[in-house]
Design a protein around this motif. Structure first.
Motif, PDB file in Angstrom:
ATOM      1  N   ILE A 197       0.849  -1.187   0.000  1.00  0.00           N
ATOM      2  CA  ILE A 197       0.000   0.000   0.000  1.00  0.00           C
ATOM      3  C   ILE A 197       0.889   1.242   0.000  1.00  0.00           C
ATOM      4  N   GLU A 198       0.763   2.039  -1.040  1.00  0.00           N
ATOM      5  CA  GLU A 198       1.537   3.273  -1.143  1.00  0.00           C
ATOM      6  C   GLU A 198       0.727   4.434  -0.556  1.00  0.00           C
ATOM      7  N   PRO A 199       1.414   5.512  -0.182  1.00  0.00           N
ATOM      8  CA  PRO A 199       0.676   6.706   0.255  1.00  0.00           C
ATOM      9  C   PRO A 199      -0.278   7.180  -0.834  1.00  0.00           C
ATOM     10  N   LEU A 200      -1.323   7.881  -0.439  1.00  0.00           N
ATOM     11  CA  LEU A 200      -2.289   8.399  -1.409  1.00  0.00           C
ATOM     12  C   LEU A 200      -1.623   9.386  -2.349  1.00  0.00           C
ATOM     13  N   GLY A 201      -1.922   9.273  -3.637  1.00  0.00           N
ATOM     14  CA  GLY A 201      -1.420  10.236  -4.606  1.00  0.00           C
ATOM     15  C   GLY A 201      -2.177  11.544  -4.516  1.00  0.00           C
ATOM     16  N   PRO A 202      -1.698  12.579  -5.236  1.00  0.00           N
ATOM     17  CA  PRO A 202      -2.346  13.905  -5.148  1.00  0.00           C
ATOM     18  C   PRO A 202      -3.821  13.877  -5.539  1.00  0.00           C
ATOM     19  N   ASP A 203      -4.172  13.156  -6.611  1.00  0.00           N
ATOM     20  CA  ASP A 203      -5.571  13.147  -7.052  1.00  0.00           C
ATOM     21  C   ASP A 203      -6.473  12.476  -6.022  1.00  0.00           C
ATOM     22  N   ALA A 204      -6.033  11.300  -5.543  1.00  0.00           N
ATOM     23  CA  ALA A 204      -6.841  10.602  -4.536  1.00  0.00           C
ATOM     24  C   ALA A 204      -6.922  11.417  -3.254  1.00  0.00           C
ATOM     25  N   GLY A 205      -5.803  12.055  -2.892  1.00  0.00           N
ATOM     26  CA  GLY A 205      -5.814  12.903  -1.704  1.00  0.00           C
ATOM     27  C   GLY A 205      -6.751  14.078  -1.850  1.00  0.00           C
ATOM     28  N   GLY A 206      -6.789  14.664  -3.062  1.00  0.00           N
ATOM     29  CA  GLY A 206      -7.706  15.770  -3.301  1.00  0.00           C
ATOM     30  C   GLY A 206      -9.159  15.343  -3.201  1.00  0.00           C
ATOM     31  N   THR A 207      -9.461  14.155  -3.734  1.00  0.00           N
ATOM     32  CA  THR A 207     -10.827  13.630  -3.623  1.00  0.00           C
ATOM     33  C   THR A 207     -11.208  13.401  -2.167  1.00  0.00           C
ATOM     34  N   LEU A 208     -10.269  12.834  -1.408  1.00  0.00           N
ATOM     35  CA  LEU A 208     -10.524  12.575   0.008  1.00  0.00           C
ATOM     36  C   LEU A 208     -10.769  13.879   0.756  1.00  0.00           C
ATOM     37  N   ARG A 239       2.979  13.881   2.116  1.00  0.00           N
ATOM     38  CA  ARG A 239       3.322  12.818   1.160  1.00  0.00           C
ATOM     39  C   ARG A 239       2.278  11.698   1.139  1.00  0.00           C
ATOM     40  N   GLY A 240       1.023  12.060   1.298  1.00  0.00           N
ATOM     41  CA  GLY A 240      -0.045  11.080   1.180  1.00  0.00           C
ATOM     42  C   GLY A 240      -0.236  10.183   2.381  1.00  0.00           C
ATOM     43  N   ASN A 241       0.449  10.471   3.497  1.00  0.00           N
ATOM     44  CA  ASN A 241       0.236   9.703   4.719  1.00  0.00           C
ATOM     45  C   ASN A 241      -1.086  10.169   5.340  1.00  0.00           C
ATOM     46  N   VAL A 242      -2.093   9.317   5.285  1.00  0.00           N
ATOM     47  CA  VAL A 242      -3.446   9.743   5.656  1.00  0.00           C
ATOM     48  C   VAL A 242      -3.533  10.103   7.136  1.00  0.00           C
ATOM     49  N   LEU A 243      -2.845   9.366   7.984  1.00  0.00           N
ATOM     50  CA  LEU A 243      -2.889   9.661   9.416  1.00  0.00           C
ATOM     51  C   LEU A 243      -2.338  11.048   9.692  1.00  0.00           C
TER      52      LEU A 243
END
Length: 871
Positions: free
Chosen positions: A162-173, A195-199
């Motif tokens: 599982i990689e950190p969230l990318g910019p697009d997915a992070g923007g959607t979130l 860097r996409g670390n959701v926590l």
């Protein structure tokens, strides 16, 4: 508008992990065991629990922890009936209880790397036996029991990284969490920081909202001011960094302040063994850059927490150490001057105005305008003279702060000592007056008064600016001739070349004929030569994106996209969103296009130097093609209010937006008329590519009279898109389903996916009219498939016919849609330029054909209610 709920969001939605969910499902179906691996905070547990919630019967959830690791089977305590059993007995007891759930039950073991030895053995046994379905999560970079690593090393189950969230997915979130769009610069900063670390993203967002820096402004989220770590986030980061000895802390502080730091330079300032230990723990990482190795932080937030813990005197001392080492080593690499200048700003070293101006140019070359302003202000304070004030004045104008810009440019004019410098200051002042302050006449008066030499001849630099004004005002033929007179003249200044190359690149993109990439490259080379033009790089590069879309060769934009995606800073994010948004609009990905264009509006207040109306015009097109005429109308009104008095090059998209709105409302007669008017106007201005685009839009709205002009344009332009448009027009005119499907093939190859869907939809109608019902069904399925797969379920008039065909003519459908909008028969007649009797006849025939009692039921059948989908 203030943020109505600045408290933390208690539950973040699950989004952006569809690919990973499918991978876990596939692995579990194949092997019965899946190990989800990734760094701390990446969202492994959330993914596993989401999967478990969707996966039927569950045997349970086991959560390992550091405290339970010291207790045999501590994580499996809920399955132990009696405390104090021997490990072997307890192991058998828990195993029996879990096996009883059956092979279809799912057991989730979270943080399996922290299991005790007995628990790990149990999990390994269950996996070997396939006694039940198993999903494990493990943290990469952490010690893990051998029994757990054997699960994937021995091929018992599959490991899914599982990689950190990318910019697009992070923007959607973030859009889902905050309940609204986030502007491009804030998105870039949040992604670059976490860097996409959701926590860590969650804690950062909660902290910045609570501090009033992440705020809702005009319906969009913006992030102002420097980041500050909340206590909770600082605690998480401190746990991750752990305890450092003196040498390790010294080395990490140097990297945090000077990143990236050459490995050799760092070894000369800090202990070699300390750097090695930091790298082994993932706190720093080595990156090869040519023949040199550079040391970067393992994560940007390690730098934030390290800098926050340093006292001001110690930070100044560390910056001084790095600056002195760089000065001794010399500026061997691109960016060394910038790095040293930034370090000097925060150290006790005396300021060097020349170095600061040079560093500011490098910062603007990377579109890091915030840093560039800081450096230029320091250069002005250090008596940097003309270059510093001119660069700062132009930059402030580019940042839409015209009053401050005027002050600096006036000061630059006062200290200019040569004709060339006076011309440079004059161009910058005109830029602010005409483009930013919307006072073109004042700008021209200044040019006429001050833009001449002792003999009364205009400064050569003003000719390049004249070319830009002509092309920007849609006089492409004149502008291209003026630009050529500059670009072909030897010894022309970099400022004149920059403006002339901009005019030639945009003019050529709109006229056709190639060479845009060459012109953009020449303009960028010239722009980099002076502090007051280097800020134009992103503006110049957009011409490459325009041409790629206009030609139907989207792959040609890849190099420019790679360039813009590598740009740091908030303004790099703005240009990246614009470039990607434009290509999304061309492809028919209307939801993405609208979201990206909306995200950059805060960077262009007012008229935005001519950009703001252009953005709103593209938003109007995107929303209209999503079936949202109300949202599109609001965007069109905003575009009209933001029109620039001089720069009108974006008018094409405002006018196309108007045509698409008419089409989305079912007023196809008006839509075709608007597209035709745009085509005629574009041809008069020498914009043959725009003419082609407008005529093809008319074809997509059902105009059968565009085959001849589009065939002629295909011959003149000779591009994949022009040829595909001509084929579409010819197929529609002949009502030939096979030709229309061929056009759909060509349009797909040209990256025009929504247009391809329209061509396939037209093929479905043509096949239906010829009684080829099987072919009609196949063509309709293809049209809808393209729209759903490649165009985010966009909605166009042609697609609506393919999705829900009704046995009514296009004019009967148009009348019904206008009736659905509440227009009377007389109003419909006036709109369509027909008689009231003709309108009544259309309604009567359609109702008879469909077996409907009145115009109200006809309107409901043909024009279902649409809801707004404004992003």
């Amino acid at each position: 508008m203030p943020d109505p709920s600045p408290g933390p969001v208690r539950s973040w939605p699950f989004t952006g992990r569809d690919v990973e969910l499918r991978a876990v499902a596939a692995g579990l179906a194949r092997d019965g065991v899946v190990v989800i691996a990734g760094p701390a905070g990446v969202g492994k547990s959330r993914l596993a629990r989401e999967f478990a919630a969707r996966s039927g019967p569950a045997a349970g959830v086991v959560t390992a922890s550091a405290s339970s690791a010291d207790i045999p089977l501590g994580a499996f305590a809920p399955w132990l009936r009696v405390n104090g059993d021997e490990p072997v007995t307890a192991l058998a007891q828990v195993g029996t209880a879990l096996r009883a759930a059956g092979p279809n039950a799912l057991l989730l073991v979270d943080d399996a790397h922290q299991l005790d030895t007995v628990s790990a053995t149990l999990v390994h046994q269950l996996a070997l036996e396939h006694a039940l379905r198993l999903v494990l999560t493990v943290r990469t970079g952490e010690p893990c029991p051998e029994a757990i690593t054997a699960v994937w090393k021995d091929g018992i189950g599959e490991r899914v990284e599982i990689e950190p969230l990318g910019p697009d997915a992070g923007g959607t979130l973030l859009g889902a969490v905050l309940g609204g769009p986030v502007d491009a610069q804030a998105l870039r900063r949040l992604h670059d920081t976490t860097r996409g670390n959701v926590l860590w993203l969650r804690h950062l967002v909660d902290g910045e909202r609570a501090a009033g820096r992440l705020v809702l402004v005009d319906g969009r989220w913006e992030w102002h001011g420097p980041a500050s770590l909340s206590p909770a986030l600082e605690h998480l980061l401190a746990e991750r960094i752990g305890t450092l000895d003196g040498d390790e802390a010294h080395a990490l502080e140097l990297v945090a302040l000077g990143e990236p730091v050459g490995l050799g330079l760092l070894m000369g300032l800090a202990s070699e063994s300390a750097v090695e230990r930091l790298a082994e723990r993932g706190l720093v990482r080595l990156v090869e850059d040519g023949a040199r190795e550079e040391v970067h932080l393992g994560h940007p937030l390690y730098g934030e927490v390290t800098r926050a813990r340093m006292s001001s005197p110690r930070a100044r001392r560390r910056r001084g150490e790095l600056s002195a080492a760089l000065r001794t080593a010399g500026s061997r690499r691109a960016g060394d001057d910038l790095r040293r200048a930034v370090l000097d700003l925060g150290s006790d070293s005396p300021p060097d105005a020349t170095l600061l101006v040079l560093a500011a140019e490098q910062a603007m070359n990377m579109t890091d305008f915030v840093l560039a302003e800081r450096l230029l202000r320091a250069a002005v304070a250090a008596d940097g003279g003309f270059e510093a004030r001119l660069g700062l004045g132009f930059l402030l104008g580019w940042l839409m702060r015209p009053d401050e810009a005027e002050t600096e440019l006036a000061a630059a004019s006062e200290v200019a000592t040569t004709q060339a410098d006076r011309a440079r200051a004059l161009l910058a002042r005109f830029h602010v007056l005409a483009f930013i302050l919307d006072r073109p006449e004042d700008g021209r008066a200044v040019l006429a008064r001050e833009g001449v030499d002792e003999t009364g001849e205009p400064f050569p630099e003003t000719t390049g600016l004249s070319a830009a004004l002509e092309v920007g005002g849609n006089d492409v033929v004149t502008g291209l001739a003026t630009a050529a007179s500059v670009l072909h003249r030897p010894g022309v200044s970099s400022q004149a070349t920059t403006w002339a190359a901009w005019a030639a690149a945009y003019g050529t993109a709109y006229r056709g004929g190639g060479r845009v990439r060459e012109l953009v490259a020449r303009g960028m080379d010239a722009a980099r030569q002076a502090p007051e033009t280097v800020a134009m790089l992103g503006n110049l590069g957009f011409a490459d994106i325009l041409e790629a879309g206009f030609r139907g060769t989207p792959d040609d934009a890849r190099a420019r996209l790679d360039w813009v995606e590598a740009l740091p800073g908030g303004h790099g994010a703005t240009w990246s969103a614009l470039y990607h948004g434009r290509l999304a609009l061309e492809a028919g990905q209307m939801a993405t296009a609208a979201r990206l264009f909306v995200s950059i509006l805060p960077s262009f207040p007012g008229h935005g130097g001519g950009w703001t109306a252009w953005f709103h015009g593209m938003i109007a097109q995107a929303l209209a093609a999503r079936g949202d005429p109300a949202g599109a109308l609001a965007a069109l009104e905003a575009a009209e209010n933001a029109r620039h008095p001089v720069i009108r090059i974006g008018d094409i998209d405002v006018d196309l937006g108007r045509a698409w709105i008419a089409a989305s409302r079912g007023a196809l007669h008006d839509a075709v008329a608007a597209a035709r008017r745009l085509a005629v106007d574009a041809r008069a201005c020498g914009q043959r590519v725009v003419e082609m685009t407008a005529r093809h839009a008319a074809v997509r709205f059902g105009d059968r009279d565009q085959a001849e002009p589009l065939t002629e344009l295909a011959r003149v332009l000779d591009t994949p898109r022009a040829r595909a448009a001509a084929r579409h027009a010819a197929g529609l005119a002949a009502r030939d389903p096979d030709a229309l499907l061929g056009a759909a093939d060509d349009l797909e190859a040209a990256g025009q996916f929504l247009a391809a869907a329209d061509a396939a939809a037209h093929a479905a109608v043509a096949a239906r009219d010829r009684g080829r019902l099987g072919d009609a069904t196949a063509a309709a399925e293809r049209a809808v498939g393209i729209a759903s797969r490649r165009c985010e379920d966009a909605s166009t008039p042609a697609l609506e016919l393919a999705r829900a065909p009704l046995p009514v003519s296009s004019r009967e459908r148009e009348v019904a849609i206008l009736a659905a909008e509440g227009l009377t028969n007389r109003q419909i007649a006036a709109r369509l330029h027909v008689s009231v009797r003709t309108v009544e006849s259309h309604i009567y025939r359609a109702c008879t054909r469909l077996g409907l009692p009145d115009r109200a039921t006809l309107a409901a059948a043909v024009a279902p209610v649409r809801t707004s989908s404004t992003p």
